[in-house]
Design a protein around this motif. Structure first.
Motif, PDB file in Angstrom:
ATOM      1  N   LEU A 102       0.828  -1.205   0.000  1.00 39.82           N
ATOM      2  CA  LEU A 102       0.000   0.000   0.000  1.00 39.82           C
ATOM      3  C   LEU A 102       0.868   1.262   0.000  1.00 39.82           C
ATOM      4  CD1 LEU A 102      -2.788  -1.023   2.544  1.00 39.82           C
ATOM      5  CD2 LEU A 102      -2.948  -0.954   0.047  1.00 39.82           C
ATOM      6  N   THR A 103       1.953   1.226   0.749  1.00 42.63           N
ATOM      7  CA  THR A 103       2.869   2.372   0.791  1.00 42.63           C
ATOM      8  C   THR A 103       3.423   2.676  -0.597  1.00 42.63           C
ATOM      9  OG1 THR A 103       3.478   1.918   3.094  1.00 42.63           O
ATOM     10  CG2 THR A 103       5.015   3.235   1.792  1.00 42.63           C
ATOM     11  N   LYS A 104       3.839   1.632  -1.313  1.00 43.23           N
ATOM     12  CA  LYS A 104       4.398   1.820  -2.657  1.00 43.23           C
ATOM     13  C   LYS A 104       3.326   2.268  -3.652  1.00 43.23           C
ATOM     14  CE  LYS A 104       8.356  -1.330  -2.309  1.00 43.23           C
ATOM     15  NZ  LYS A 104       8.362  -1.423  -0.838  1.00 43.23           N
ATOM     16  N   ILE A 105       2.144   1.657  -3.570  1.00 40.80           N
ATOM     17  CA  ILE A 105       1.066   2.016  -4.494  1.00 40.80           C
ATOM     18  C   ILE A 105       0.684   3.487  -4.342  1.00 40.80           C
ATOM     19  CG2 ILE A 105      -1.392   1.641  -5.002  1.00 40.80           C
ATOM     20  CD1 ILE A 105      -0.915  -1.338  -4.227  1.00 40.80           C
ATOM     21  N   CYS A 106       0.548   3.929  -3.097  1.00 43.01           N
ATOM     22  CA  CYS A 106       0.156   5.319  -2.861  1.00 43.01           C
ATOM     23  C   CYS A 106       1.276   6.289  -3.225  1.00 43.01           C
ATOM     24  CB  CYS A 106      -0.278   5.500  -1.409  1.00 43.01           C
ATOM     25  SG  CYS A 106      -1.823   4.649  -1.003  1.00 43.01           S
ATOM     26  N   ALA A 107       2.515   5.921  -2.943  1.00 45.38           N
ATOM     27  CA  ALA A 107       3.644   6.795  -3.276  1.00 45.38           C
ATOM     28  C   ALA A 107       3.740   7.009  -4.782  1.00 45.38           C
ATOM     29  CB  ALA A 107       4.942   6.198  -2.744  1.00 45.38           C
ATOM     30  N   GLY A 111      -3.277   4.163  -7.732  1.00 44.48           N
ATOM     31  CA  GLY A 111      -4.684   3.843  -7.539  1.00 44.48           C
ATOM     32  C   GLY A 111      -4.867   2.345  -7.336  1.00 44.48           C
ATOM     33  N   ALA A 112      -6.084   1.927  -7.025  1.00 43.95           N
ATOM     34  CA  ALA A 112      -6.364   0.510  -6.776  1.00 43.95           C
ATOM     35  C   ALA A 112      -6.304  -0.279  -8.083  1.00 43.95           C
ATOM     36  CB  ALA A 112      -7.739   0.358  -6.139  1.00 43.95           C
ATOM     37  N   PRO A 113      -5.970  -1.574  -8.014  1.00 44.74           N
ATOM     38  CA  PRO A 113      -5.979  -2.407  -9.220  1.00 44.74           C
ATOM     39  C   PRO A 113      -7.351  -2.372  -9.894  1.00 44.74           C
ATOM     40  CG  PRO A 113      -4.944  -3.573  -7.397  1.00 44.74           C
ATOM     41  CD  PRO A 113      -5.542  -2.323  -6.820  1.00 44.74           C
ATOM     42  N   ARG A 148       0.554  -7.595  -5.790  1.00 36.63           N
ATOM     43  CA  ARG A 148       1.123  -7.623  -7.149  1.00 36.63           C
ATOM     44  C   ARG A 148       1.186  -6.226  -7.754  1.00 36.63           C
ATOM     45  NH1 ARG A 148      -2.367 -11.909  -7.747  1.00 36.63           N
ATOM     46  NH2 ARG A 148      -3.741 -10.587  -9.007  1.00 36.63           N
ATOM     47  N   HIS A 149       0.174  -5.415  -7.457  1.00 34.38           N
ATOM     48  CA  HIS A 149       0.072  -4.070  -8.037  1.00 34.38           C
ATOM     49  C   HIS A 149       1.260  -3.195  -7.629  1.00 34.38           C
ATOM     50  CE1 HIS A 149      -2.147  -1.066 -10.163  1.00 34.38           C
ATOM     51  NE2 HIS A 149      -2.422  -0.308  -9.113  1.00 34.38           N
ATOM     52  N   ASP A 196      -7.377   4.798  -4.038  1.00 32.74           N
ATOM     53  CA  ASP A 196      -7.656   5.649  -5.190  1.00 32.74           C
ATOM     54  C   ASP A 196      -7.372   7.123  -4.895  1.00 32.74           C
ATOM     55  OD1 ASP A 196      -8.344   3.685  -7.010  1.00 32.74           O
ATOM     56  OD2 ASP A 196     -10.480   3.714  -6.509  1.00 32.74           O
ATOM     57  N   GLU A 197      -7.425   7.493  -3.613  1.00 32.43           N
ATOM     58  CA  GLU A 197      -7.096   8.863  -3.213  1.00 32.43           C
ATOM     59  C   GLU A 197      -5.605   9.021  -2.896  1.00 32.43           C
ATOM     60  OE1 GLU A 197      -9.712   9.520   0.064  1.00 32.43           O
ATOM     61  OE2 GLU A 197     -11.520   9.509  -1.179  1.00 32.43           O
ATOM     62  N   HIS A 198      -4.845   7.934  -3.079  1.00 30.80           N
ATOM     63  CA  HIS A 198      -3.386   7.925  -2.841  1.00 30.80           C
ATOM     64  C   HIS A 198      -3.043   8.286  -1.389  1.00 30.80           C
ATOM     65  CE1 HIS A 198      -3.668   7.921  -7.151  1.00 30.80           C
ATOM     66  NE2 HIS A 198      -4.061   9.182  -7.193  1.00 30.80           N
ATOM     67  N   ASP A 199      -3.942   7.894  -0.471  1.00 33.70           N
ATOM     68  CA  ASP A 199      -3.783   8.234   0.944  1.00 33.70           C
ATOM     69  C   ASP A 199      -3.120   7.061   1.666  1.00 33.70           C
ATOM     70  OD1 ASP A 199      -4.048   8.863   3.643  1.00 33.70           O
ATOM     71  OD2 ASP A 199      -6.018   9.809   3.381  1.00 33.70           O
TER      72      ASP A 199
END
Length: 223
Positions: A102-107, A111-113, A148-149, A196-199
């Protein structure tokens, strides 16, 4: 143009006897046909699956590797008992891996897969049919998709190795406390919205709540 006798190249391959045996036994354990601590009879399993005993033995060895069963000398295969300690350790491992994802996705503001919303909707539909096994499978796909995302293939492989134990744990949780499903569904939707809000902070906070210890589950695993 292929003749009518030519096999359809898009048709799925016919599963082997070993794979059929594995699927049948795993689903029987997940559905509660075989209880924790129960010994499995190879002859009876071969009759149920419609195979010889060799594919049954091969399937049981795979199920041992995935911690569905224990192979007890001179007694055979026994369905493993999932303990409170194991439940806690699986949740702890999941939190470490998923929080990092989650940290990497938001950084990266990814957004969500794309499939997240569909998987959440499918879980909610399965709840109406009380199909705990399907919900557990979909839930694992949802969370594995997040890992994976994030783009770390090694971390995704490590997470995927937890899949059989994660699904079995989820099925047991759902059987024990089906009333928690609306809460779980709300947390899934909140998690997707935060991603999706990158929070990052909100995403990790929701994950921590989602994987928290619940007293009724502790009681269920302590019986």
């Amino acid at each position: 143009m292929p003749s009518k006798s030519t096999p359809d190249a898009l048709s799925p391959p016919t599963p082997s006897a070993r794979d059929r045996a594995y699927d049948w036994i795993a689903n029987a354990i997940l559905s509660g046909t075989y209880s924790e601590g129960e010994f499995l009879d190879e002859v009876g399993l071969a009759r149920e699956v419609g195979t010889s005993r060799t594919p049954i033995r091969e399937a049981l060895h795979r199920l041992r590797a995935e911690r569905f069963v224990e192979l007890v000398p001179r007694k055979g295969a026994q369905v493993r008992v999932v303990t409170v300690t194991e439940m806690r350790e699986i949740y702890q491992a999941r939190y470490v891996i998923e929080a990092d994802a989650l940290t990497k996705i938001c950084a990266r503001r990814l957004g969500a897969p794309a499939e997240s919303h569909e998987l959440v909707a499918a879980m909610e539909a399965a709840r109406r049919d009380e199909d705990w096994n399907s919900i557990a499978q979909l839930d694992q796909r949802f969370h594995a998709g997040l890992v994976r995302h994030a783009g770390n293939a090694v971390m995704a492989d490590i997470y995927e190795s937890l899949r059989p134990r994660q699904i079995r744990l989820a099925v047991k949780n759902l059987h024990s406390s089906p009333e928690r499903l609306p809460v779980i569904e709300r947390e899934h939707r909140e998690l997707v919205a935060a991603i999706d809000e990158h929070d990052r902070d909100r995403s990790v906070e929701i994950l921590g709540v989602h994987l928290r210890e619940v007293p009724e589950l502790i009681r269920a695993f302590s019986r």
